[in-house]
Design an enzyme around this catalytic site. Structure first.
Site, mmCIF file in Angstrom:
data_model
loop_
_atom_site.group_PDB
_atom_site.id
_atom_site.type_symbol
_atom_site.label_atom_id
_atom_site.label_comp_id
_atom_site.label_asym_id
_atom_site.label_seq_id
_atom_site.Cartn_x
_atom_site.Cartn_y
_atom_site.Cartn_z
ATOM 1 N N ASN A 1 -1.934 7.284 -29.017
ATOM 2 C CA ASN A 1 -1.805 6.470 -27.799
ATOM 3 C C ASN A 1 -3.203 6.270 -27.213
ATOM 4 O O ASN A 1 -3.757 7.181 -26.608
ATOM 5 C CB ASN A 1 -0.887 7.220 -26.814
ATOM 6 C CG ASN A 1 -0.787 6.518 -25.481
ATOM 7 O OD1 ASN A 1 -1.214 5.380 -25.325
ATOM 8 N ND2 ASN A 1 -0.213 7.197 -24.492
ATOM 9 N N LYS B 1 -4.074 4.500 -24.790
ATOM 10 C CA LYS B 1 -4.067 4.240 -23.334
ATOM 11 C C LYS B 1 -5.001 3.060 -23.042
ATOM 12 O O LYS B 1 -5.081 2.151 -23.855
ATOM 13 C CB LYS B 1 -4.428 5.504 -22.554
ATOM 14 C CG LYS B 1 -3.581 6.693 -22.991
ATOM 15 C CD LYS B 1 -3.697 7.882 -22.100
ATOM 16 C CE LYS B 1 -2.823 8.996 -22.652
ATOM 17 N NZ LYS B 1 -2.745 10.152 -21.783
ATOM 18 N N HIS C 1 6.260 6.545 -20.585
ATOM 19 C CA HIS C 1 5.152 7.515 -20.529
ATOM 20 C C HIS C 1 5.000 7.994 -19.085
ATOM 21 O O HIS C 1 5.183 7.219 -18.150
ATOM 22 C CB HIS C 1 3.855 6.857 -21.029
ATOM 23 C CG HIS C 1 2.767 7.862 -21.253
ATOM 24 N ND1 HIS C 1 2.039 8.392 -20.213
ATOM 25 C CD2 HIS C 1 2.322 8.466 -22.382
ATOM 26 C CE1 HIS C 1 1.174 9.278 -20.704
ATOM 27 N NE2 HIS C 1 1.330 9.338 -22.021
ATOM 28 N N GLU D 1 2.520 8.465 -17.328
ATOM 29 C CA GLU D 1 1.551 7.696 -16.539
ATOM 30 C C GLU D 1 2.197 6.428 -15.991
ATOM 31 O O GLU D 1 1.855 5.961 -14.897
ATOM 32 C CB GLU D 1 0.320 7.375 -17.406
ATOM 33 C CG GLU D 1 -0.525 8.632 -17.595
ATOM 34 C CD GLU D 1 -1.385 8.646 -18.854
ATOM 35 O OE1 GLU D 1 -1.530 7.596 -19.499
ATOM 36 O OE2 GLU D 1 -1.899 9.731 -19.184
ATOM 37 N N GLU E 1 6.474 15.322 -23.657
ATOM 38 C CA GLU E 1 5.107 15.430 -23.160
ATOM 39 C C GLU E 1 5.130 16.064 -21.770
ATOM 40 O O GLU E 1 5.329 15.368 -20.772
ATOM 41 C CB GLU E 1 4.475 14.039 -23.052
ATOM 42 C CG GLU E 1 4.340 13.327 -24.377
ATOM 43 C CD GLU E 1 3.204 12.301 -24.330
ATOM 44 O OE1 GLU E 1 2.338 12.377 -25.188
ATOM 45 O OE2 GLU E 1 3.186 11.467 -23.408
ATOM 46 N N GLY F 1 -3.848 15.378 -21.109
ATOM 47 C CA GLY F 1 -5.256 15.162 -20.755
ATOM 48 C C GLY F 1 -5.884 16.324 -20.011
ATOM 49 O O GLY F 1 -6.964 16.194 -19.446
ATOM 50 N N SER G 1 -2.489 17.181 -25.015
ATOM 51 C CA SER G 1 -3.685 17.914 -25.450
ATOM 52 C C SER G 1 -3.611 18.417 -26.893
ATOM 53 O O SER G 1 -4.108 19.501 -27.210
ATOM 54 C CB SER G 1 -3.980 19.072 -24.485
ATOM 55 O OG SER G 1 -4.250 18.574 -23.190
HETATM 56 P P1 PGA Z 1 -3.509 13.717 -24.434
HETATM 57 O O1 PGA Z 1 -2.441 12.568 -24.059
HETATM 58 O O2 PGA Z 1 -3.360 13.999 -25.912
HETATM 59 O O3 PGA Z 1 -4.835 13.138 -24.080
HETATM 60 O O4 PGA Z 1 -3.145 14.910 -23.613
HETATM 61 C C1 PGA Z 1 -1.172 12.525 -24.662
HETATM 62 C C2 PGA Z 1 -0.409 11.350 -24.117
HETATM 63 O O5 PGA Z 1 -0.482 11.098 -22.907
HETATM 64 O O6 PGA Z 1 0.317 10.659 -24.859
#
Ligand code: PGA
Length: 248
Positions: free
Chosen positions: A9, A11, A93, A95, A165, A171, A210
């Site tokens: 992803n 983003k 997601h 976010e 997640e 992140g 992560s």
């Molecule tokens: P990350 O993000 O691996 O940077 O923690 C995962 C995601 O949000 O899909």
């Protein structure tokens, strides 16, 4: 046998250069025995599909409109994603839930649109830190998964991917332990089984938050973990390639 998937992803990162980087190493990415997917931002979807057309790497959208079409400036429909050559699309997601107010109901409608367009949804679910600390993680996840399955989508078909997640692990560098992840994944699979029956055995459940090449192996080794949804580490082709190799 259900398939294994590593999905990147991007983003709101990356661009044509990153698409080229991926197309150069595409054949090496698919050696791990699973499916490899990348989700660049909308403007780069077509160039990614073209650049990866000779490979087994699939392309995903990161979001989709609820509406089928019409006067919705800035939105991208499921049919457009299908036209662009996308095989998958991420929905729900955290976010999007957090910053754009996306609800369980929106997620359900988006899944319906994607399925109608022949695109496999990658449905994200996960609890916040507060919810985990209050012992509510499994309840929150159950609500999100049940909402996603509301359309009876899973009644007969398994063309759905679920990504667990935990919001506190995205992140942040904090990874859920393999035991925590397995507990939630088994819970998700039991909910899918309750709603949809035997098809549950075929629904891939990915972990995201992560994930790096240093922790992916022990996460992917868990019984109900069928791969990963990778954010930050998917922007580095060699690191992403190492994660893909750990999928067996
Ligand atoms: P990350 O993000 O691996 O940077 O923690 C995962 C995601 O949000 O899909």
């Amino acid at each position: 046998m259900r398939r294994k998937i590593v999905a990147g992803n991007w983003k709101m990162h990356g661009g044509v250069d990153l698409v080229s980087d991926f197309s150069r190493v595409a054949s090496d990415l698919c050696v791990g025995g699973g499916e490899v997917v990348i989700a660049p931002p909308f403007p780069f979807l077509i160039s990614a599909v073209e650049a990866l057309s000779g490979s087994l790497v699939r392309v995903a959208g990161q979001n989709v409109a609820i509406a089928e079409d019409g006067p919705f400036t800035g939105e991208v429909s499921a049919r457009m994603l299908a036209d662009a050559g996308c095989s998958y699309c991420i929905v729900g997601h955290s976010e999007r839930r957090m910053h754009f107010g996306e609800t369980d109901r929106d997620v359900c409608h988006k899944i319906e649109r994607l399925t109608a367009a022949g695109i496999t949804p990658i449905v994200c679910v996960g609890e916040s830190l507060g919810e985990r600390e209050s012992g509510l993680a499994l309840n929150v996840i159950e609500r999100q998964v049940r909402a996603a399955l509301e359309q009876g989508l899973c009644g007969q078909r398994a063309d759905l991917v679920i990504a667990y997640e935990p919001v506190w692990a995205i992140g942040t560098g904090k990874v859920a332990s393999p035991e925590q992840v397995q507990e939630v994944h088994a819970h998700i699979r039991s909910i899918v089984r309750h709603v949809a029956g035997d098809v549950a055995a075929l629904v891939p459940i990915l972990y995201g938050g992560s994930v790096k090449s240093t922790n992916a192996g022990e996460l992917f080794a868990q019984q109900d973990v069928d791969g990963g949804l990778i954010g930050g580490a998917s922007l580095d082709v060699s690191e992403f390639g190492e994660i893909c190799k750990l999928l067996s």
